[in-house]
Write a protein that holds these residues in place. Structure first.
Motif, short mmCIF file in Angstrom:
data_model
loop_
_atom_site.label_atom_id
_atom_site.label_comp_id
_atom_site.label_asym_id
_atom_site.label_seq_id
_atom_site.Cartn_x
_atom_site.Cartn_y
_atom_site.Cartn_z
N HIS A 158 11.56 -7.83 7.04
CA HIS A 158 12.52 -6.75 7.33
C HIS A 158 12.38 -5.61 6.32
N ILE A 159 12.32 -5.95 5.05
CA ILE A 159 12.21 -4.88 4.04
C ILE A 159 10.82 -4.25 4.09
N TYR A 160 9.80 -5.02 4.45
CA TYR A 160 8.46 -4.44 4.55
C TYR A 160 8.42 -3.38 5.65
N GLN A 161 9.15 -3.60 6.74
CA GLN A 161 9.22 -2.59 7.80
C GLN A 161 9.77 -1.28 7.25
N LYS A 162 10.78 -1.36 6.40
CA LYS A 162 11.35 -0.16 5.78
C LYS A 162 10.32 0.51 4.87
N ILE A 163 9.64 -0.31 4.07
CA ILE A 163 8.67 0.22 3.12
C ILE A 163 7.50 0.88 3.83
N SER A 164 7.04 0.26 4.90
CA SER A 164 5.88 0.80 5.59
C SER A 164 6.16 2.18 6.19
N LEU A 165 7.43 2.50 6.39
CA LEU A 165 7.80 3.80 6.91
C LEU A 165 8.14 4.80 5.80
N PRO B 135 6.88 6.89 2.83
CA PRO B 135 5.61 7.34 2.26
C PRO B 135 5.53 7.24 0.73
N ILE B 136 6.65 7.38 0.04
CA ILE B 136 6.62 7.33 -1.42
C ILE B 136 6.38 5.89 -1.90
N LYS C 224 3.90 6.00 -9.49
CA LYS C 224 5.01 5.31 -10.14
C LYS C 224 6.10 6.29 -10.54
N GLU C 225 5.69 7.41 -11.10
CA GLU C 225 6.65 8.43 -11.50
C GLU C 225 7.42 8.97 -10.29
N LYS C 226 6.69 9.23 -9.22
CA LYS C 226 7.32 9.73 -8.00
C LYS C 226 8.31 8.71 -7.44
N LEU C 227 7.94 7.44 -7.48
CA LEU C 227 8.81 6.37 -7.00
C LEU C 227 10.09 6.30 -7.82
N GLN C 228 9.95 6.40 -9.14
CA GLN C 228 11.10 6.26 -10.03
C GLN C 228 12.02 7.47 -10.00
N ASN D 282 5.12 3.48 -0.09
CA ASN D 282 3.81 3.12 0.43
C ASN D 282 2.69 3.68 -0.46
N GLU D 283 2.86 4.91 -0.92
CA GLU D 283 1.87 5.52 -1.82
C GLU D 283 1.76 4.73 -3.12
N PHE D 284 2.91 4.30 -3.65
CA PHE D 284 2.89 3.51 -4.88
C PHE D 284 2.18 2.18 -4.66
N LEU D 285 2.50 1.48 -3.57
CA LEU D 285 1.87 0.20 -3.30
C LEU D 285 0.36 0.34 -3.14
N THR D 286 -0.07 1.41 -2.51
CA THR D 286 -1.51 1.66 -2.34
C THR D 286 -2.16 1.91 -3.69
N ALA D 287 -1.54 2.73 -4.51
CA ALA D 287 -2.09 3.03 -5.84
C ALA D 287 -2.11 1.77 -6.71
N GLU D 288 -1.07 0.98 -6.62
CA GLU D 288 -1.01 -0.26 -7.39
C GLU D 288 -2.12 -1.22 -6.95
N TYR D 289 -2.33 -1.31 -5.65
CA TYR D 289 -3.39 -2.17 -5.12
C TYR D 289 -4.76 -1.71 -5.62
N ARG D 290 -5.01 -0.42 -5.58
CA ARG D 290 -6.31 0.10 -6.03
C ARG D 290 -6.54 -0.16 -7.52
N LEU D 291 -5.52 0.00 -8.32
CA LEU D 291 -5.65 -0.29 -9.75
C LEU D 291 -5.87 -1.78 -9.98
N ALA D 292 -5.13 -2.61 -9.28
CA ALA D 292 -5.31 -4.06 -9.41
C ALA D 292 -6.71 -4.48 -8.98
N ARG D 293 -7.21 -3.84 -7.94
CA ARG D 293 -8.57 -4.14 -7.46
C ARG D 293 -9.61 -3.77 -8.53
#
Length: 119
Positions: free
Chosen positions: A69-76, A78-79, A27-31, A81-92
């Motif tokens: 369209h925006i998901y295509q941008k996000i998937s490319l 890495p920052i 989150k910090e890296k994203l912001q 994408n890293e946040f979404l992965t971390a968010e998913y793991r915490l939510a899980r």
């Protein structure tokens, strides 16, 4: 120890978890990058619009195309994408904790609830 005390202890344990620490770091890296933060906010905005349209029974085709369209941008990116992965793991992790507590209390997952409790 009271239930509230134990809940606070669980909260502290979750704060110390690998999943939470990774989430905060991502989150910090994203912001730190305004472009990435804006891209992510746009992604969330369109997700919300899509959910509202689906609930309202509105046509979602245009919103879905925007999201893809925006998901295509996000998937490319890495920052983001890293946040979404971390968010998913915490939510899980949070979902797993909630499931454990709910099952221990027989709070849900009772298919014949009305027969068991209302008769």
């Amino acid at each position: 120890m009271s239930v509230n005390d134990q809940a606070m202890e669980l909260a502290r344990t979750l704060q110390e978890s690998k999943e939470y620490r990774q989430y905060l770091a991502a989150k910090e890296k994203l912001q730190e990058d305004e472009g990435n933060a804006t891209l992510f906010q746009e992604f969330r905005r369109i997700q919300l619009e899509l959910q509202i349209a689906e609930i309202s029974g509105e046509d979602t085709e245009g919103t879905l195309e925007q999201l893809e369209h925006i998901y295509q941008k996000i998937s490319l990116n890495p920052i983001v994408n890293e946040f979404l992965t971390a968010e998913y793991r915490l939510a899980r992790l949070m979902t797993d904790v909630q499931k454990i507590i709910g099952e221990a209390l027989e709070f849900w997952h009772e298919p014949d609830y009305s027969k068991k409790y209302l008769n």
